[in-house]
Design a protein around this motif. Structure first.
Motif, PDB file in Angstrom:
ATOM      1  N   ARG A  46      77.295 -29.890  33.810  1.00 16.35           N
ATOM      2  CA  ARG A  46      77.561 -29.781  32.209  1.00 16.35           C
ATOM      3  C   ARG A  46      78.085 -31.321  31.671  1.00 16.35           C
ATOM      4  NH1 ARG A  46      81.888 -24.932  31.188  1.00 16.35           N
ATOM      5  NH2 ARG A  46      80.366 -23.062  31.510  1.00 16.35           N
ATOM      6  N   ALA A 192      90.475 -32.769  29.185  1.00 21.38           N
ATOM      7  CA  ALA A 192      89.880 -31.336  28.976  1.00 21.38           C
ATOM      8  C   ALA A 192      89.849 -30.993  27.706  1.00 21.38           C
ATOM      9  CB  ALA A 192      90.626 -30.633  30.025  1.00 21.38           C
ATOM     10  N   THR A 193      90.948 -31.668  26.829  1.00 23.08           N
ATOM     11  CA  THR A 193      90.826 -31.242  25.447  1.00 23.08           C
ATOM     12  C   THR A 193      89.801 -31.751  24.642  1.00 23.08           C
ATOM     13  OG1 THR A 193      93.421 -31.662  25.376  1.00 23.08           O
ATOM     14  CG2 THR A 193      92.224 -31.358  23.225  1.00 23.08           C
ATOM     15  N   ILE A 194      89.351 -33.173  25.083  1.00 23.48           N
ATOM     16  CA  ILE A 194      88.311 -33.854  24.302  1.00 23.48           C
ATOM     17  C   ILE A 194      87.068 -33.454  24.722  1.00 23.48           C
ATOM     18  CG2 ILE A 194      88.107 -36.114  25.573  1.00 23.48           C
ATOM     19  CD1 ILE A 194      88.726 -37.004  22.410  1.00 23.48           C
ATOM     20  N   CYS A 195      86.843 -32.968  25.978  1.00 27.24           N
ATOM     21  CA  CYS A 195      85.572 -32.892  26.615  1.00 27.24           C
ATOM     22  C   CYS A 195      84.410 -32.039  25.764  1.00 27.24           C
ATOM     23  CB  CYS A 195      85.605 -32.360  28.141  1.00 27.24           C
ATOM     24  SG  CYS A 195      84.093 -32.219  28.803  1.00 27.24           S
ATOM     25  N   PRO A 196      83.421 -32.659  25.380  1.00 28.24           N
ATOM     26  CA  PRO A 196      82.662 -31.867  24.294  1.00 28.24           C
ATOM     27  C   PRO A 196      82.044 -30.769  24.820  1.00 28.24           C
ATOM     28  CG  PRO A 196      81.677 -33.686  24.858  1.00 28.24           C
ATOM     29  CD  PRO A 196      83.082 -33.987  25.388  1.00 28.24           C
ATOM     30  N   THR A 197      81.832 -30.669  26.163  1.00 22.97           N
ATOM     31  CA  THR A 197      80.755 -29.577  26.664  1.00 22.97           C
ATOM     32  C   THR A 197      81.644 -28.728  27.707  1.00 22.97           C
ATOM     33  OG1 THR A 197      80.161 -31.048  28.395  1.00 22.97           O
ATOM     34  CG2 THR A 197      78.756 -30.913  26.489  1.00 22.97           C
ATOM     35  N   GLU A 198      82.730 -28.785  27.692  1.00 23.52           N
ATOM     36  CA  GLU A 198      83.597 -28.087  28.559  1.00 23.52           C
ATOM     37  C   GLU A 198      83.356 -28.262  30.103  1.00 23.52           C
ATOM     38  OE1 GLU A 198      85.014 -23.776  27.942  1.00 23.52           O
ATOM     39  OE2 GLU A 198      85.611 -24.738  26.059  1.00 23.52           O
ATOM     40  N   LEU A 200      85.019 -29.823  31.886  1.00 22.75           N
ATOM     41  CA  LEU A 200      86.328 -29.901  32.386  1.00 22.75           C
ATOM     42  C   LEU A 200      87.006 -28.507  31.915  1.00 22.75           C
ATOM     43  CD1 LEU A 200      87.368 -33.258  31.232  1.00 22.75           C
ATOM     44  CD2 LEU A 200      86.415 -32.688  33.582  1.00 22.75           C
ATOM     45  N   THR A 201      87.208 -27.747  32.806  1.00 19.48           N
ATOM     46  CA  THR A 201      88.104 -26.288  32.533  1.00 19.48           C
ATOM     47  C   THR A 201      89.343 -26.473  33.320  1.00 19.48           C
ATOM     48  OG1 THR A 201      85.711 -25.193  32.595  1.00 19.48           O
ATOM     49  CG2 THR A 201      87.902 -23.888  32.379  1.00 19.48           C
ATOM     50  N   PHE A 202      90.257 -26.211  32.232  1.00 19.86           N
ATOM     51  CA  PHE A 202      91.621 -26.372  32.746  1.00 19.86           C
ATOM     52  C   PHE A 202      92.231 -24.983  32.802  1.00 19.86           C
ATOM     53  CE2 PHE A 202      96.110 -26.145  31.380  1.00 19.86           C
ATOM     54  CZ  PHE A 202      96.590 -27.116  32.558  1.00 19.86           C
TER      55      PHE A 202
ATOM     56  N   ARG B  83      93.089 -28.673  18.053  1.00 21.57           N
ATOM     57  CA  ARG B  83      93.054 -29.580  19.222  1.00 21.57           C
ATOM     58  C   ARG B  83      92.858 -30.823  18.918  1.00 21.57           C
ATOM     59  NH1 ARG B  83      95.631 -26.519  22.888  1.00 21.57           N
ATOM     60  NH2 ARG B  83      94.730 -24.419  23.233  1.00 21.57           N
ATOM     61  N   GLU B  84      91.817 -31.050  18.206  1.00 17.86           N
ATOM     62  CA  GLU B  84      91.651 -32.648  17.947  1.00 17.86           C
ATOM     63  C   GLU B  84      90.670 -32.697  16.896  1.00 17.86           C
ATOM     64  OE1 GLU B  84      88.486 -34.217  19.279  1.00 17.86           O
ATOM     65  OE2 GLU B  84      87.367 -33.123  20.242  1.00 17.86           O
ATOM     66  N   PHE B 131      89.606 -22.430  27.213  1.00 19.37           N
ATOM     67  CA  PHE B 131      90.590 -22.091  28.263  1.00 19.37           C
ATOM     68  C   PHE B 131      91.330 -20.777  27.929  1.00 19.37           C
ATOM     69  CE2 PHE B 131      90.206 -26.691  27.944  1.00 19.37           C
ATOM     70  CZ  PHE B 131      89.223 -27.059  28.546  1.00 19.37           C
ATOM     71  N   ILE B 139      83.352 -19.949  27.119  1.00 18.28           N
ATOM     72  CA  ILE B 139      83.636 -21.313  26.793  1.00 18.28           C
ATOM     73  C   ILE B 139      84.012 -21.315  25.247  1.00 18.28           C
ATOM     74  CG2 ILE B 139      82.153 -22.514  28.437  1.00 18.28           C
ATOM     75  CD1 ILE B 139      79.866 -22.482  26.154  1.00 18.28           C
ATOM     76  N   LYS B 142      83.566 -25.644  20.433  1.00 18.01           N
ATOM     77  CA  LYS B 142      83.236 -26.807  20.496  1.00 18.01           C
ATOM     78  C   LYS B 142      82.254 -27.273  21.722  1.00 18.01           C
ATOM     79  CE  LYS B 142      85.767 -30.264  22.112  1.00 18.01           C
ATOM     80  NZ  LYS B 142      86.611 -31.438  22.390  1.00 18.01           N
ATOM     81  N   ALA B 143      82.689 -26.506  22.949  1.00 17.24           N
ATOM     82  CA  ALA B 143      81.627 -26.541  24.050  1.00 17.24           C
ATOM     83  C   ALA B 143      80.413 -25.796  23.674  1.00 17.24           C
ATOM     84  CB  ALA B 143      82.339 -26.311  25.240  1.00 17.24           C
ATOM     85  N   ALA B 144      80.670 -24.747  23.072  1.00 18.77           N
ATOM     86  CA  ALA B 144      79.427 -23.800  22.887  1.00 18.77           C
ATOM     87  C   ALA B 144      78.386 -24.816  21.820  1.00 18.77           C
ATOM     88  CB  ALA B 144      79.733 -22.527  22.206  1.00 18.77           C
ATOM     89  N   HIS B 146      77.924 -27.871  21.339  1.00 22.86           N
ATOM     90  CA  HIS B 146      77.434 -28.958  22.332  1.00 22.86           C
ATOM     91  C   HIS B 146      76.816 -28.532  23.205  1.00 22.86           C
ATOM     92  CE1 HIS B 146      80.868 -31.495  20.722  1.00 22.86           C
ATOM     93  NE2 HIS B 146      79.872 -32.183  20.212  1.00 22.86           N
ATOM     94  N   GLN B 147      76.865 -27.588  24.001  1.00 26.37           N
ATOM     95  CA  GLN B 147      75.984 -27.019  25.039  1.00 26.37           C
ATOM     96  C   GLN B 147      74.730 -26.608  24.504  1.00 26.37           C
ATOM     97  OE1 GLN B 147      77.249 -24.652  28.334  1.00 26.37           O
ATOM     98  NE2 GLN B 147      79.322 -25.918  28.618  1.00 26.37           N
TER      99      GLN B 147
END
Ligand code: SF4
Ligand code: SF4
Ligand code: SF4
Lengths: 304, 238
Positions: A46, A192-198, A200-202, B83-84, B131, B139, B142-144, B146-147
């Motif tokens: 990812r 992990a907060t900023i990662c656009p595509t996740e 990184l999953t925390f 979050r940001e 998370f 997910i 935001k990730a959805a 972007h992916q």
């Protein structure tokens, strides 16, 4: 020379007995891993190599801004390592994978402290400046650190860096797992907060392991069937899954045994058999006094 | 010159008029802004169909591009902002993408298990906070985005895959940052810019704008001529 052959074998026998006693004390080694640590799952399929994690990490940890955070043109030409100015870096690898248009597909790999379950750095630290916390974080206390840098030698991932440029208050520098954030309720590491595509999953390590293994099971063609960090050096809080074998992405092949198990077993055996060096000195002392006496006798004879 | 004077005079006359007149707002944009603020209830369970089954069932319901009611969205949400907040929201032409892909199931890839729910529910119904410990495999929004966007753009070799292809970066308000005296001279202004923008300054020093060297592809008669400029045929030092 008055140490006869028989005496010598007697002494070796005693030493041998203490060595033979080693395995029994080895089983005494116990993992000090926290029961329910946090973790972070890195899904390399990812990661898009945007390096936003580097930028966020510097920001939340008060480190200098990474080199050219908004331009990915030349930064990947050299392989970088985390250092005293950057707790995490992203590297790019071309492994021969091609996309639908036959262009080489890069794999990006984020590197940081793995927050090992039984960390070699913690075990190597002689003053307890490094500790493994309940959250899973391997924490560093600069007020205890004496600057011996044993942790840097011990770490199997070559992570800790040292502020060599600072002669007054140098610190060992490595990813903090954003302890100040994750120890608070609902806190998430900066990266992990900023990662656009996740990528990184925390979450809790247990949960992440389940998620990772389910992903491997559901997409057997996509991922290689290995969760890096599940067992490496006894397990790490940071876990990786990937489409490319890990050794080709500079994630070292490591044994499942926690590094401290070996080193601590040897140390502890030495400590618990502290009498053996004493015995050695005893024997040597006896030999010396005997030979002294002989020498004296000979001198007396010669003098007479 | 005359044109410029006319322009300035017109501006002077128009300024008070514009200040009084109400600013026109694009109705689409306003609607999109309002919509982006909404947070809908979280869908916990979804029908785990594969893509072909999903596509067929969408076709069976008779849904097509003609049914697209909302043409334009702003991909923005308080869920992400919580979050940001580093980039401006993305402007997304829903109808245009529907036309291009001609396949609703590309984005509406699952549907809620609840049969009474909308067939093409919005992204943020299923993808909310990242998370979520109760749904670790789901997910975040935001990730959805972007992916989904980046993967498809890459696959189709169409559409941007870099940050700035879709986002404007939040530019901080320079009113607060710039510190200049009244009637500052050009040197003061340049020095003030350089106070923060040193990387840009270094880059600038390697460009033709500074070096006055390099090919001039737009200068007729000198297209391949690289030896004109400062230090060679010109004697200025701007
Ligand atoms: S990766 Fe290295 S520094 Fe980090 S916890 Fe493990 S041994 Fe320590
Ligand atoms: S967990 Fe925190 S310190 Fe570690 S790499 Fe991520 S942002 Fe940096
Ligand atoms: S922010 Fe996420 S996607 Fe970007 S480089 Fe870091 S891990 Fe990869």
């Amino acid at each position: 020379m008055k140490l006869t052959r028989r005496h010598f074998f007697k002494f070796m026998g005693a030493a041998g007995a203490s060595v033979a006693a080693l395995p029994s004390s080895a089983s005494a080694w116990e993992s000090k891993a926290p029961p329910d640590p946090y973790g972070c799952l890195v899904d390399l399929t990812r990661c898009v190599g945007c390096r936003k994690c580097e930028e966020a990490c510097s920001e939340v940890n008060g480190l200098p801004t990474p080199e050219r955070p908004n331009c990915q043109c030349t930064i990947f030409e050299k392989k970088r390592r985390p250092d005293e100015k950057a707790f995490t870096v992203v590297n790019r690898y071309f492994t021969g994978k091609l996309d639908a248009f036959d262009n080489p597909l890069p794999t990006f790999v984020k590197v940081q402290c793995m927050h090992c379950q039984d960390p070699a750095c913690v075990s190597a630290c002689i003053v307890g400046a490094l500790t493994k916390d309940e959250t899973g974080t391997v924490r560093y206390d600069v007020s205890k650190c004496i600057g011996c840098r044993y942790c840097m030698v011990a770490c199997p991932f070559e992570i800790p860096a040292y502020e060599y440029h600072d002669p007054i208050t140098p610190r060992v520098m490595k990813c903090t797992f954003c302890y100040d954030r994750i120890s608070k309720d609902g806190g998430i590491p900066g990266c992990a907060t900023i990662c656009p595509t996740e990528a990184l999953t925390f979450g809790k390590r247990e949960t992440l392991l389940k998620v990772a293994n389910k992903k491997l099971k559901d997409n057997p063609g996509k991922y290689i069937q290995h969760v890096y960090g599940e067992r490496e050096v006894g397990g790490t809080s940071w876990l990786y899954i990937s489409a490319i074998p890990f050794d080709r992405l500079n994630l070292p092949v490591l044994p499942d045994t926690p590094s401290p198990k070996l080193s601590e077993t040897i140390q502890h055996s030495l400590f618990s058999y502290l009498w053996s060096p004493l015995a050695l000195f005893g024997v040597l002392g006896a030999v010396m006094s005997k030979s002294n006496k002989t020498a004296e006798k000979q001198q007396n004879k010669g003098g007479a | 010159m005359i044109k410029r004077i006319i322009f300035l005079v017109t501006c002077l006359i128009l300024t008070p008029v514009l200040c009084v007149a109400e600013v026109w707002k694009a109705p689409d944009q306003e609607r999109a802004k309002e919509r982006a603020k909404e947070v809908v209830p979280f869908v916990t369970e979804y029908k785990n169909d594969d893509q072909i089954t999903r596509r067929i069932s969408l076709m069976d319901t008779g849904i097509s591009i003609q049914d697209v009611t909302d043409t334009y969205f702003l991909l923005d949400s308080p869920i992400i902002k919580k979050r940001e907040d580093h980039y401006e929201p993305v402007r997304f032409s829903h109808k245009r993408h529907a036309n291009l892909t001609n396949d609703c199931s590309k984005c509406h890839h699952y549907r809620p298990k609840d049969d009474t729910a909308l067939e093409t529910t919005r992204c943020s119904a299923c993808h909310q906070d990242s998370f979520n410990p109760d749904h670790p495999e789901r997910i975040g929004l935001k990730a959805a985005y972007h992916q989904q966007c980046m993967a498809c753009h890459q696959e189709q070799a169409k559409g941007p895959v870099d940050c700035k292809g879709c986002h404007l970066q939040n530019v901080p308000d320079h009113k607060e940052l710039v510190n200049l005296p009244d009637n500052a001279d050009p040197f003061q202004v340049t020095a003030e810019c350089l106070r923060c923008h040193d990387t840009q300054a270094e880059d600038m020093l390697t460009t033709a704008h500074w070096l006055w060297k390099g090919p001039s592809p737009y200068t007729t008669g000198h297209r391949k001529d690289i030896m004109h400029g400062k230090g060679t045929t010109a004697l200025n030092n701007y």
